[in-house]
Design a protein around this motif. Structure first.
Motif: not given
Length: 118
Positions: A10, A12, A15-16, A84, A86-87, A100, A115-116
């Motif tokens: 993903s 996320e 990004l992580a 990472g 998610k919202r 998480s 988070k993004l």
């Protein structure tokens, strides 16, 4: 000492991994990347300069959280975990379990949650 990162398939996860590499550089250590995806981690994400990255492939049929917790137990030298997140809506937070959330509650090391941007 190492920085461990959970890397699902993903945005996320990407990004992580990027954040874990930056964190490892700050701490002067290496990265243990737990691959939670079905595919290998993309080679462009592994271009980290001088930071050593070790890929830990998923070998058990456990949930993602259990895989990461198992990896933490096998690597006691880990000093930080990067995840990472998610919202989610308020309803989503109340009704749906979260990898998480499980890691935040059960991991015995400090966690950096990223988070993004919106």
């Amino acid at each position: 000492m190492s920085v461990m990162v959970a890397v699902p398939d993903s945005a996320e996860g990407a990004l992580a991994l990027t954040s874990a590499i930056a964190e490892a550089r700050l701490l002067g250590t290496d990265v243990l990347a737990v691959n939670l995806g079905l595919r290998p981690i993309s080679p462009e994400h592994l271009m980290s300069g001088e930071t050593r990255i070790t890929i830990l492939e998923r070998t058990h049929h456990e949930s993602h959280a259990e895989v990461v917790l198992h990896a933490l137990a096998e690597h006691p030298e880990t000093e930080r975990l990067v995840i990472g997140v998610k919202r989610r809506s308020k309803v989503g937070k109340a009704l749906i379990g979260s990898v998480s959330q499980t890691l935040l509650l059960e991991a015995d090391v400090p966690i950096l949650a990223v988070k993004l941007p919106h």
